[in-house]
Design a protein around this motif. Sequence first.
Motif, mmCIF file in Angstrom:
data_model
loop_
_atom_site.group_PDB
_atom_site.id
_atom_site.type_symbol
_atom_site.label_atom_id
_atom_site.label_comp_id
_atom_site.label_asym_id
_atom_site.label_seq_id
_atom_site.Cartn_x
_atom_site.Cartn_y
_atom_site.Cartn_z
ATOM 1 N N SER A 1 22.327 -15.390 -8.423
ATOM 2 C CA SER A 1 21.191 -14.080 -8.158
ATOM 3 C C SER A 1 20.044 -15.042 -7.117
ATOM 4 O O SER A 1 19.500 -15.920 -7.699
ATOM 5 C CB SER A 1 20.877 -14.168 -9.477
ATOM 6 O OG SER A 1 20.124 -12.830 -9.813
ATOM 7 N N THR A 2 19.237 -13.797 -6.331
ATOM 8 C CA THR A 2 17.915 -13.707 -5.952
ATOM 9 C C THR A 2 16.714 -13.625 -7.133
ATOM 10 O O THR A 2 16.315 -13.356 -6.409
ATOM 11 C CB THR A 2 18.375 -13.038 -4.897
ATOM 12 O OG1 THR A 2 18.166 -11.792 -4.956
ATOM 13 C CG2 THR A 2 19.192 -13.551 -3.293
ATOM 14 N N GLY A 3 17.315 -12.810 -7.882
ATOM 15 C CA GLY A 3 16.356 -12.293 -8.784
ATOM 16 C C GLY A 3 16.737 -12.622 -10.468
ATOM 17 O O GLY A 3 17.974 -13.272 -10.858
ATOM 18 N N THR A 4 15.620 -12.670 -11.041
ATOM 19 C CA THR A 4 16.079 -12.237 -12.710
ATOM 20 C C THR A 4 16.289 -10.975 -13.136
ATOM 21 O O THR A 4 16.085 -10.998 -14.583
ATOM 22 C CB THR A 4 14.848 -13.043 -13.068
ATOM 23 O OG1 THR A 4 13.517 -12.388 -12.984
ATOM 24 C CG2 THR A 4 15.230 -14.471 -13.391
ATOM 25 N N THR A 5 16.420 -10.108 -12.666
ATOM 26 C CA THR A 5 16.775 -8.205 -12.850
ATOM 27 C C THR A 5 18.162 -8.444 -13.086
ATOM 28 O O THR A 5 18.903 -8.861 -12.471
ATOM 29 C CB THR A 5 16.072 -7.469 -11.947
ATOM 30 O OG1 THR A 5 16.245 -7.707 -11.182
ATOM 31 C CG2 THR A 5 14.622 -7.213 -11.674
ATOM 32 N N ALA B 1 25.045 -11.935 -18.462
ATOM 33 C CA ALA B 1 24.693 -13.219 -19.048
ATOM 34 C C ALA B 1 24.093 -14.226 -17.885
ATOM 35 O O ALA B 1 24.632 -14.017 -16.443
ATOM 36 C CB ALA B 1 25.461 -14.511 -19.247
ATOM 37 N N MET B 2 22.582 -14.768 -17.698
ATOM 38 C CA MET B 2 21.615 -15.090 -16.642
ATOM 39 C C MET B 2 21.453 -16.628 -17.586
ATOM 40 O O MET B 2 20.898 -16.260 -18.002
ATOM 41 C CB MET B 2 20.806 -14.310 -16.438
ATOM 42 C CG MET B 2 19.725 -14.686 -15.658
ATOM 43 S SD MET B 2 18.250 -13.782 -14.630
ATOM 44 C CE MET B 2 17.380 -13.947 -16.627
ATOM 45 N N LEU B 3 21.700 -17.318 -17.192
ATOM 46 C CA LEU B 3 21.398 -18.655 -16.835
ATOM 47 C C LEU B 3 20.270 -19.048 -15.949
ATOM 48 O O LEU B 3 20.758 -18.949 -14.526
ATOM 49 C CB LEU B 3 22.305 -19.737 -17.238
ATOM 50 C CG LEU B 3 22.233 -21.058 -17.598
ATOM 51 C CD1 LEU B 3 21.881 -20.940 -19.494
ATOM 52 C CD2 LEU B 3 23.559 -21.503 -17.000
ATOM 53 N N ARG B 4 19.108 -19.594 -16.157
ATOM 54 C CA ARG B 4 18.263 -19.396 -15.264
ATOM 55 C C ARG B 4 17.464 -21.867 -15.560
ATOM 56 O O ARG B 4 17.286 -21.700 -16.785
ATOM 57 C CB ARG B 4 17.079 -18.975 -15.107
ATOM 58 C CG ARG B 4 15.705 -19.906 -14.302
ATOM 59 C CD ARG B 4 14.877 -17.923 -14.259
ATOM 60 N NE ARG B 4 14.386 -17.712 -15.902
ATOM 61 C CZ ARG B 4 13.498 -18.891 -15.773
ATOM 62 N NH1 ARG B 4 12.465 -19.677 -15.311
ATOM 63 N NH2 ARG B 4 12.544 -18.496 -17.804
ATOM 64 N N THR C 1 17.385 -25.230 -19.786
ATOM 65 C CA THR C 1 17.909 -23.921 -19.033
ATOM 66 C C THR C 1 17.352 -22.825 -20.246
ATOM 67 O O THR C 1 17.191 -23.106 -21.217
ATOM 68 C CB THR C 1 19.892 -23.625 -18.786
ATOM 69 O OG1 THR C 1 19.917 -23.624 -20.171
ATOM 70 C CG2 THR C 1 20.239 -24.183 -18.002
ATOM 71 N N THR C 2 17.725 -21.588 -19.833
ATOM 72 C CA THR C 2 16.653 -20.702 -20.465
ATOM 73 C C THR C 2 18.005 -19.253 -20.148
ATOM 74 O O THR C 2 18.984 -18.619 -18.732
ATOM 75 C CB THR C 2 15.166 -20.221 -19.586
ATOM 76 O OG1 THR C 2 14.892 -20.894 -20.377
ATOM 77 C CG2 THR C 2 15.272 -18.476 -20.682
ATOM 78 N N LEU C 3 18.794 -18.595 -20.566
ATOM 79 C CA LEU C 3 19.767 -17.709 -20.750
ATOM 80 C C LEU C 3 19.368 -16.170 -21.233
ATOM 81 O O LEU C 3 18.635 -16.958 -22.760
ATOM 82 C CB LEU C 3 20.918 -18.143 -22.081
ATOM 83 C CG LEU C 3 22.007 -17.233 -21.764
ATOM 84 C CD1 LEU C 3 22.680 -17.034 -20.958
ATOM 85 C CD2 LEU C 3 23.236 -17.562 -23.340
ATOM 86 N N THR C 4 19.415 -15.197 -20.823
ATOM 87 C CA THR C 4 19.759 -14.124 -20.941
ATOM 88 C C THR C 4 20.390 -13.030 -21.408
ATOM 89 O O THR C 4 21.840 -13.360 -19.855
ATOM 90 C CB THR C 4 18.199 -13.803 -20.075
ATOM 91 O OG1 THR C 4 16.595 -14.165 -19.807
ATOM 92 C CG2 THR C 4 18.052 -11.793 -20.469
ATOM 93 N N LEU C 5 20.966 -12.925 -21.738
ATOM 94 C CA LEU C 5 22.440 -11.592 -21.898
ATOM 95 C C LEU C 5 21.427 -10.617 -22.209
ATOM 96 O O LEU C 5 20.853 -9.646 -23.384
ATOM 97 C CB LEU C 5 22.865 -12.094 -23.197
ATOM 98 C CG LEU C 5 23.914 -11.430 -23.550
ATOM 99 C CD1 LEU C 5 24.892 -11.915 -22.782
ATOM 100 C CD2 LEU C 5 24.711 -11.788 -25.008
ATOM 101 N N TRP C 6 21.979 -9.258 -21.182
ATOM 102 C CA TRP C 6 21.759 -7.660 -21.470
ATOM 103 C C TRP C 6 23.546 -7.187 -21.591
ATOM 104 O O TRP C 6 24.495 -7.959 -21.097
ATOM 105 C CB TRP C 6 21.696 -7.078 -19.895
ATOM 106 C CG TRP C 6 20.712 -7.692 -19.365
ATOM 107 C CD1 TRP C 6 19.298 -7.449 -20.033
ATOM 108 C CD2 TRP C 6 20.108 -8.868 -18.276
ATOM 109 N NE1 TRP C 6 18.283 -7.641 -18.332
ATOM 110 C CE2 TRP C 6 19.009 -8.490 -18.159
ATOM 111 C CE3 TRP C 6 20.856 -9.737 -18.077
ATOM 112 C CZ2 TRP C 6 17.422 -9.544 -17.121
ATOM 113 C CZ3 TRP C 6 19.951 -10.390 -16.481
ATOM 114 C CH2 TRP C 6 18.832 -10.953 -16.585
#
Length: 85
Positions: A4-8, A52-55, A76-81
């Motif tokens: 991904s190019t962003g975190t949205t 899910a986003m893993l940064r 890492t940091t995980l975000t889940l929508w």
Amino acid sequence: MGRSTGTTSEACRTGVDTDALPAAIPGDDLDAGKTLTKGMVLCTVTSDDNLAMLRITDVLPDTKQGRSIDMPDYVTTLTLWKSNE
């Protein structure tokens, strides 16, 4: 899994649909920092249809001894929508 190019959530979904990683990544590419790097944002759709986003916030040298191939450790940091459906 896509880059991904962003975190949205919108950028994450676009990464899943347009910039997929290969199914397998050679160990040499991981060790050399060629494929997964600090700051990279990876996204996927889970089996429950959530996004899910893993940064990757840091890449550290291998700290475990005794492996045949040294591999980096990823912080890492995980975000889940959650899906609205």
